[in-house]
Write a protein that holds these residues in place. Structure first.
Motif, PDB file in Angstrom:
ATOM      1  N   ILE A 289     -32.035  16.705  -2.331  1.00 16.46           N
ATOM      2  CA  ILE A 289     -31.079  17.064  -2.516  1.00 16.46           C
ATOM      3  C   ILE A 289     -30.844  17.230  -4.300  1.00 16.46           C
ATOM      4  N   ASP A 290     -31.652  16.289  -4.985  1.00 14.86           N
ATOM      5  CA  ASP A 290     -31.597  16.837  -6.548  1.00 14.86           C
ATOM      6  C   ASP A 290     -32.583  17.837  -7.031  1.00 14.86           C
ATOM      7  N   ALA A 291     -33.582  17.740  -6.136  1.00 19.02           N
ATOM      8  CA  ALA A 291     -34.831  18.635  -6.544  1.00 19.02           C
ATOM      9  C   ALA A 291     -34.739  20.095  -6.035  1.00 19.02           C
ATOM     10  N   ILE A 292     -34.107  20.253  -5.147  1.00 26.18           N
ATOM     11  CA  ILE A 292     -34.254  21.630  -4.712  1.00 26.18           C
ATOM     12  C   ILE A 292     -33.462  22.617  -5.546  1.00 26.18           C
ATOM     13  N   PRO A 293     -32.114  22.267  -6.167  1.00 19.47           N
ATOM     14  CA  PRO A 293     -31.559  23.224  -6.933  1.00 19.47           C
ATOM     15  C   PRO A 293     -32.265  23.949  -8.032  1.00 19.47           C
ATOM     16  N   PRO A 294     -32.908  23.326  -8.963  1.00 20.51           N
ATOM     17  CA  PRO A 294     -33.817  23.570  -9.709  1.00 20.51           C
ATOM     18  C   PRO A 294     -34.937  24.730  -9.303  1.00 20.51           C
ATOM     19  N   LEU A 295     -35.324  24.673  -8.103  1.00 23.36           N
ATOM     20  CA  LEU A 295     -36.468  25.515  -7.713  1.00 23.36           C
ATOM     21  C   LEU A 295     -35.863  26.872  -7.108  1.00 23.36           C
ATOM     22  N   LEU A 296     -34.423  27.071  -7.204  1.00 27.44           N
ATOM     23  CA  LEU A 296     -34.173  28.418  -6.484  1.00 27.44           C
ATOM     24  C   LEU A 296     -34.163  29.599  -7.367  1.00 27.44           C
ATOM     25  N   ASP A 297     -34.130  30.517  -6.626  1.00 30.39           N
ATOM     26  CA  ASP A 297     -34.095  31.746  -7.755  1.00 30.39           C
ATOM     27  C   ASP A 297     -32.903  32.378  -7.918  1.00 30.39           C
ATOM     28  N   ASP A 298     -32.748  33.634  -8.412  1.00 30.01           N
ATOM     29  CA  ASP A 298     -31.576  34.241  -8.828  1.00 30.01           C
ATOM     30  C   ASP A 298     -30.364  34.334  -7.481  1.00 30.01           C
ATOM     31  N   MET A 299     -31.142  34.565  -6.291  1.00 31.25           N
ATOM     32  CA  MET A 299     -30.430  34.651  -5.103  1.00 31.25           C
ATOM     33  C   MET A 299     -30.071  33.387  -4.242  1.00 31.25           C
ATOM     34  N   ASP A 300     -30.327  32.164  -4.820  1.00 30.70           N
ATOM     35  CA  ASP A 300     -30.021  30.890  -4.097  1.00 30.70           C
ATOM     36  C   ASP A 300     -31.203  30.728  -2.956  1.00 30.70           C
ATOM     37  N   ARG A 301     -32.452  31.412  -3.175  1.00 28.19           N
ATOM     38  CA  ARG A 301     -33.435  31.184  -2.098  1.00 28.19           C
ATOM     39  C   ARG A 301     -34.343  30.266  -2.613  1.00 28.19           C
ATOM     40  N   LEU A 302     -34.871  29.482  -1.729  1.00 27.37           N
ATOM     41  CA  LEU A 302     -35.972  28.494  -1.973  1.00 27.37           C
ATOM     42  C   LEU A 302     -37.507  28.986  -1.466  1.00 27.37           C
ATOM     43  N   HIS A 303     -38.482  28.888  -2.228  1.00 31.03           N
ATOM     44  CA  HIS A 303     -39.553  29.348  -2.142  1.00 31.03           C
ATOM     45  C   HIS A 303     -40.625  28.618  -2.091  1.00 31.03           C
ATOM     46  N   ALA A 304     -40.566  27.604  -0.988  1.00 31.94           N
ATOM     47  CA  ALA A 304     -41.533  26.594  -0.744  1.00 31.94           C
ATOM     48  C   ALA A 304     -42.832  27.234  -0.381  1.00 31.94           C
ATOM     49  N   LYS A 305     -43.767  26.395  -0.843  1.00 28.32           N
ATOM     50  CA  LYS A 305     -45.304  26.807  -0.413  1.00 28.32           C
ATOM     51  C   LYS A 305     -45.902  26.194   0.967  1.00 28.32           C
ATOM     52  N   PHE A 306     -46.576  27.199   1.432  1.00 28.81           N
ATOM     53  CA  PHE A 306     -46.975  26.659   2.811  1.00 28.81           C
ATOM     54  C   PHE A 306     -48.342  26.953   2.576  1.00 28.81           C
ATOM     55  N   ILE A 307     -49.124  25.711   2.781  1.00 27.80           N
ATOM     56  CA  ILE A 307     -50.623  25.834   2.716  1.00 27.80           C
ATOM     57  C   ILE A 307     -51.606  25.872   4.003  1.00 27.80           C
ATOM     58  N   GLN A 308     -52.013  27.077   4.240  1.00 31.70           N
ATOM     59  CA  GLN A 308     -52.792  27.157   5.314  1.00 31.70           C
ATOM     60  C   GLN A 308     -53.798  26.117   5.779  1.00 31.70           C
ATOM     61  N   THR A 309     -54.304  25.831   4.312  1.00 32.83           N
ATOM     62  CA  THR A 309     -55.671  24.646   4.436  1.00 32.83           C
ATOM     63  C   THR A 309     -55.350  23.562   4.242  1.00 32.83           C
TER      64      THR A 309
END
Length: 627
Positions: A335-355
């Motif tokens: 809840i408090d950690a996601i907002p600072p990670l958002l881009d200008d379009m309010d999209r969250l780019h979480a990392k997905f790690i294949q390995t």
């Protein structure tokens, strides 16, 4: 002295100064007859006083062990060469790598050569980078971990080439998750100074990939997945900031209220998030104790969830601590950690790690979208903040009971296979066999117990764990386990075979040939061997599930490309057996049935022994309210 904690010890030392003074006071003539007034006066109970008397030798011996001896004869001569001059960095790094210390090399380089040495790094083609070429570090499109000290994504080292070799190395050794350049070079002890180091390592890893029969997994499952992961990370998922802001305000208020209630029961204010302070309140102030209570590695009494669960009904403070912890985690992680990670379009780019895992499953970071709690109302509310872009819908697809279906066709157990082929409810049918009653006589409690063991078997659950999960006695749990394996003897034989084959070969294989290695499977230490056996039971099942979902993702991507839907259908999130897509509203009716069909046909009925893979499709405006 056993029975005297840090708090009491602090009072004793603060009052009397030393252990010697404590015993000097205790041994005063007439001290005992006088009721040990000096001790009672500062709040030391008669029980503690008696502990001191009974354990004088232990106290003095402990102090002797902890006291630095300053009279030891030491002869010291400065070496002719300095540490840096005599250090074999390559030898040290090779040794560390053999012990799986994967980041110490960078720290050693910095210690020996300073910041400049850390910034200097070897590219995969052997080119040494200068100080100005380190800013490309991070996690690349396929989720391969990189750092400024080991790799760059400049034209000299194609990112996709590094990714592919890293994935290949991970397949060769499943325990090397998120491989970095050091891991690739160290696979065959390549000298980073050799211009051909990366090429040689790549060649050796490719040979090993083929030798271990993993080329098909690499070519048909992992490589086709790379562009899908790139789209997921580039697109990101839309977040409603207002919803998170409201949740933050509400949850902080509830947490503050819980804090006050907990402090009231404790009789004082303390940091509830501190295991040490919480332990003092629960164990010392409130006197809560449980049989066979576990301790941390440092010897402190554990306050982890499994230990608190044993005390849930002992005092009203414990359930409140559970509620507080859940709120604190949701706030700090999402809840408090996601907002600072958002881009200008309010999209969250979480990392997905294949390995990212040893089983073949993908991992997620910054934040971990695969770990949002959905079993509680508090956790589910967070998913409501994950929304569709205007003109799009969020569509989620998940496999139904896929792990049990996989267990059925891998084991070939006739009864389990028959249940799924006939479209029966697996938990009700299993309960019918185990309790020896007709399906229409199976009670909700019988079905619940069958569900517990159905999923527990997939993770190597034993009698003790089954007893805890069922809330029954050990004898009843053992009987239930025996009846289960008697009814499903094909599954029992398969699980025994997996353990035996893993002990012989050192690894398990999925249906598609992915391997997972288990170093502890031959350990002479019983609990290490038992843990490896439990994981070995689950590995082919969970690994096959990971393979199926990855194949589905790649085939959906190919379908979208062929149908010209690249701007209408976007993969956003993968949560093990669930896929979340953002689909243009006008294309939903066309695309959703196709994605469902692709998922259900990853394997043929011949391969699954006639067991259908079934997928559910849900559509809506946000991740929390899909229908």
């Amino acid at each position: 002295i056993k029975g005297i904690g840090e708090k009491t010890a602090t009072i004793l030392i603060s009052t009397f100064g030393t252990i010697e003074n404590i015993y000097k006071e205790l041994n005063k003539k007439g001290a005992q007859e006088a009721g040990d007034k000096a001790f009672i006066k500062v709040g030391i109970t008669p029980r503690i006083v008696q502990l001191l008397r009974d354990n004088a030798e232990e106290a003095e011996f402990s102090k002797m062990l902890a006291t630095i001896r300053r009279d030891v004869p030491i002869t010291f001569v400065l070496p002719e060469k300095t540490f840096k001059e005599s250090l074999d960095i390559k030898g040290v790094n090779n040794y560390w790598h053999s012990l799986e210390f994967r980041t110490l090399g960078q720290r050693l380089e910095k210690a020996v050569n300073g910041e400049a040495g850390q910034k200097k790094a070897i590219q995969s083609d052997g080119v040494v980078r200068g100080d100005g070429e380190t800013e490309a570090a991070g996690v690349d499109a396929a989720g391969i971990g990189t750092s400024a000290s080991n790799v760059s994504t400049t034209p000299t080292i194609p990112a996709d080439e590094l990714n592919k070799v890293a994935v290949a190395l991970w397949l060769v050794n499943s325990n090397t998750t998120q491989p970095q350049l050091e891991d690739i070079l160290a696979f065959t002890n390549q000298d980073p100074a050799d211009p051909q180091a990366f090429a040689k390592a790549r060649s050796a890893i490719t040979v090993e990939l083929d030798k271990r029969g993993l080329k098909k997994v690499f070519d048909e499952i992992e490589v086709p997945l790379m562009p899908v992961i790139k789209i997921m990370q580039d697109r990101g998922i839309k977040i409603d900031r207002k919803i998170l802001s409201n949740l933050s305000k509400t949850y902080h208020e509830v947490a503050a209220d819980l804090e006050q209630k907990i402090w009231k029961f404790a009789g004082r204010e303390f940091n509830i998030s501190s295991p040490k302070q919480l332990g003092e309140i629960l164990f010392d102030v409130l006197g809560l104790t449980v049989k066979n209570a576990k301790k941390t590695a440092s010897g402190a009494r554990s306050t982890k969830e499994s230990e608190l669960e044993k005390m849930r009904d002992m005092h009203p403070i414990v359930p409140l601590v559970f509620e507080f912890r859940e709120l604190a985690k949701l706030l700090s992680t999402y809840i408090d950690a996601i907002p600072p990670l958002l881009d200008d379009m309010d999209r969250l780019h979480a990392k997905f790690i294949q390995t990212g895992t040893t089983t073949g499953r993908m991992a997620s970071q910054e934040p971990n979208l695969q770990n949002i709690p959905i079993k509680t109302e508090l956790g589910r509310a967070i998913r409501g903040a994950f929304i569709a872009e205007k003109g799009f819908k969020l569509c989620a697809f998940d496999y139904s009971q896929i792990e049990i279906r996989i267990a059925a066709f891998l084991s070939g157990d006739e009864k389990l296979v028959s249940i799924f082929k006939n479209g029966e409810d697996v938990h009700t049918s299993v309960a019918s066999f185990v309790f020896k009653v007709p399906a229409d006589k199976v009670t909700s409690d019988m079905r619940r117990q069958a569900k517990v063991i159905n999923f527990g078997i997939m993770y190597g659950m034993g009698v003790t764990a089954l007893k805890q999960n069922l809330g029954t006695s050990r004898d009843e749990a053992q009987k239930f386990l025996n009846d289960y394996f008697e009814s499903f003897s094909g599954l029992a034989t398969y699980l025994d075979r997996v353990k035996a084959e893993t002990a012989r070969s050192g690894y398990t294989e999925t249906f598609f040939g992915r391997r997972r290695y288990f170093e502890g499977i031959r350990s002479k230490i019983p609990f290490i061997r038992a843990a490896a056996e439990r994981m070995a039971i689950n590995a082919p099942i969970q690994g096959t599930e990971a393979d199926i979902i990855k194949i589905a993702m790649s085939r959906i991507y190919e379908y979208c490309k062929k149908a010209g839907l690249e701007n209408d259908v976007f993969p956003l999130v993968q949560v093990h057996d669930e896929l979340v897509y953002e689909i243009r509203e006008s294309k939903v009716d066309q695309v959703v049935p196709e994605i469902k069909k692709i998922m259900e046909n990853v394997m043929t009925l011949k391969e699954t022994k006639g067991i259908p893979l079934t997928a559910n499709a849900l559509v809506g405006n946000n991740w929390g309210e899909l229908k």
